[in-house]
Design a protein around this motif. Sequence first.
Motif, mmCIF file in Angstrom:
data_model
loop_
_atom_site.group_PDB
_atom_site.id
_atom_site.type_symbol
_atom_site.label_atom_id
_atom_site.label_comp_id
_atom_site.label_asym_id
_atom_site.label_seq_id
_atom_site.Cartn_x
_atom_site.Cartn_y
_atom_site.Cartn_z
ATOM 1 N N PRO A 100 0.806 -1.173 -0.085
ATOM 2 C CA PRO A 100 -0.152 0.189 0.021
ATOM 3 C C PRO A 100 0.874 1.290 0.032
ATOM 4 O O PRO A 100 1.991 1.221 0.262
ATOM 5 C CB PRO A 100 -0.859 -0.204 1.330
ATOM 6 C CG PRO A 100 0.249 -0.834 2.290
ATOM 7 C CD PRO A 100 0.808 -1.900 1.249
ATOM 8 N N ASP A 101 0.301 2.138 -0.112
ATOM 9 C CA ASP A 101 0.894 3.536 -0.200
ATOM 10 C C ASP A 101 0.811 4.160 1.248
ATOM 11 O O ASP A 101 0.162 3.489 2.060
ATOM 12 C CB ASP A 101 0.218 4.549 -1.271
ATOM 13 C CG ASP A 101 -1.062 4.929 -1.148
ATOM 14 O OD1 ASP A 101 -1.757 4.581 -0.027
ATOM 15 O OD2 ASP A 101 -1.627 5.627 -1.961
ATOM 16 N N LEU A 102 1.549 5.342 1.447
ATOM 17 C CA LEU A 102 1.383 5.640 2.865
ATOM 18 C C LEU A 102 -0.084 6.070 3.305
ATOM 19 O O LEU A 102 -0.250 5.883 4.484
ATOM 20 C CB LEU A 102 2.290 7.047 2.872
ATOM 21 C CG LEU A 102 2.704 7.526 4.385
ATOM 22 C CD1 LEU A 102 3.168 6.257 5.442
ATOM 23 C CD2 LEU A 102 3.477 8.702 4.137
ATOM 24 N N PRO A 103 -0.850 6.856 2.481
ATOM 25 C CA PRO A 103 -2.216 7.170 3.195
ATOM 26 C C PRO A 103 -2.886 5.983 3.450
ATOM 27 O O PRO A 103 -3.692 5.787 4.442
ATOM 28 C CB PRO A 103 -2.705 7.975 2.003
ATOM 29 C CG PRO A 103 -1.652 8.589 1.443
ATOM 30 C CD PRO A 103 -0.488 7.426 1.274
ATOM 31 N N THR A 104 -3.062 4.958 2.589
ATOM 32 C CA THR A 104 -3.719 3.553 2.692
ATOM 33 C C THR A 104 -3.096 2.936 3.995
ATOM 34 O O THR A 104 -3.793 2.447 4.876
ATOM 35 C CB THR A 104 -3.484 2.808 1.583
ATOM 36 O OG1 THR A 104 -3.958 3.436 0.485
ATOM 37 C CG2 THR A 104 -4.311 1.526 1.829
ATOM 38 N N ALA A 105 -1.752 2.785 4.170
ATOM 39 C CA ALA A 105 -1.213 2.159 5.426
ATOM 40 C C ALA A 105 -1.623 2.941 6.632
ATOM 41 O O ALA A 105 -2.180 2.356 7.631
ATOM 42 C CB ALA A 105 0.066 2.155 5.202
ATOM 43 N N LEU B 53 3.823 14.115 2.015
ATOM 44 C CA LEU B 53 2.929 13.080 2.321
ATOM 45 C C LEU B 53 2.540 13.307 3.762
ATOM 46 O O LEU B 53 1.159 13.201 3.949
ATOM 47 C CB LEU B 53 3.189 11.699 1.883
ATOM 48 C CG LEU B 53 3.745 11.383 0.324
ATOM 49 C CD1 LEU B 53 4.578 10.131 0.487
ATOM 50 C CD2 LEU B 53 2.328 11.354 -0.189
ATOM 51 N N VAL B 54 3.410 13.228 4.768
ATOM 52 C CA VAL B 54 2.844 13.369 6.259
ATOM 53 C C VAL B 54 2.473 14.790 6.443
ATOM 54 O O VAL B 54 1.331 14.788 6.957
ATOM 55 C CB VAL B 54 4.154 13.264 6.775
ATOM 56 C CG1 VAL B 54 3.879 13.513 8.385
ATOM 57 C CG2 VAL B 54 4.859 11.843 6.704
ATOM 58 N N GLU B 55 2.526 15.689 5.913
ATOM 59 C CA GLU B 55 1.679 16.957 5.970
ATOM 60 C C GLU B 55 0.285 16.653 5.307
ATOM 61 O O GLU B 55 -0.700 17.099 6.018
ATOM 62 C CB GLU B 55 2.375 18.306 5.249
ATOM 63 C CG GLU B 55 1.750 19.392 5.454
ATOM 64 C CD GLU B 55 1.383 19.546 7.137
ATOM 65 O OE1 GLU B 55 0.415 20.329 7.417
ATOM 66 O OE2 GLU B 55 2.556 19.515 7.995
ATOM 67 N N ALA B 56 0.065 16.031 4.333
ATOM 68 C CA ALA B 56 -1.184 15.857 3.998
ATOM 69 C C ALA B 56 -2.055 15.013 5.140
ATOM 70 O O ALA B 56 -3.370 15.144 5.111
ATOM 71 C CB ALA B 56 -1.052 15.051 2.481
ATOM 72 N N HIS C 164 -6.157 14.022 9.004
ATOM 73 C CA HIS C 164 -6.376 13.319 10.194
ATOM 74 C C HIS C 164 -5.733 14.440 11.360
ATOM 75 O O HIS C 164 -4.641 13.817 11.991
ATOM 76 C CB HIS C 164 -5.650 12.130 10.388
ATOM 77 C CG HIS C 164 -6.039 11.230 9.205
ATOM 78 N ND1 HIS C 164 -7.397 10.457 9.018
ATOM 79 C CD2 HIS C 164 -5.174 10.829 8.043
ATOM 80 C CE1 HIS C 164 -7.366 9.835 8.226
ATOM 81 N NE2 HIS C 164 -6.281 9.901 7.332
ATOM 82 N N PRO C 165 -6.513 15.292 11.699
ATOM 83 C CA PRO C 165 -5.910 16.284 12.670
ATOM 84 C C PRO C 165 -5.688 15.614 14.171
ATOM 85 O O PRO C 165 -5.102 16.197 14.771
ATOM 86 C CB PRO C 165 -6.809 17.475 12.510
ATOM 87 C CG PRO C 165 -8.017 16.946 12.004
ATOM 88 C CD PRO C 165 -7.750 15.764 10.848
#
Length: 124
Positions: A49-54, A86-89, A94-95
């Motif tokens: 998976p990509d980072l958002p999915t994981a 990616l992490v900032e997104a 997900h605040p």
Amino acid sequence: MPPVRGIVFFAHGSRDPRWSLPIAAVADVLQQQCPDALSTCAYLELTEPDLPTACQHLIHQGCTAITVLPMFLGTGRHARHDLPVLVEALRQQHPAVSFEVATAVGEDPRVTQLLAQIAMQYIA
């Protein structure tokens, strides 16, 4: 209440499906040693998976604090530029979840020592 922590082993990815086996092996060893650990693997490109999915997977398991561990030997362009974007997104999406990016594993002195020990067997 303390945060529920999770870790993502983040690597580059490859078209060759066997390429990800060592990354998955690290995650497997963690699970063997810490059965309650919440962990998964994620890839920048070419592998799922990509980072958002994981991260979504860990959040669904109740994680409120996620550490992304770059499985790179050094902090190159992907770790310096692509990963922070990616992490900032993820932080925006997900605040309620805290995200931390660890130092690339190859920059840990223990990894440097281990790699040197492995190399010594070829010159001793």
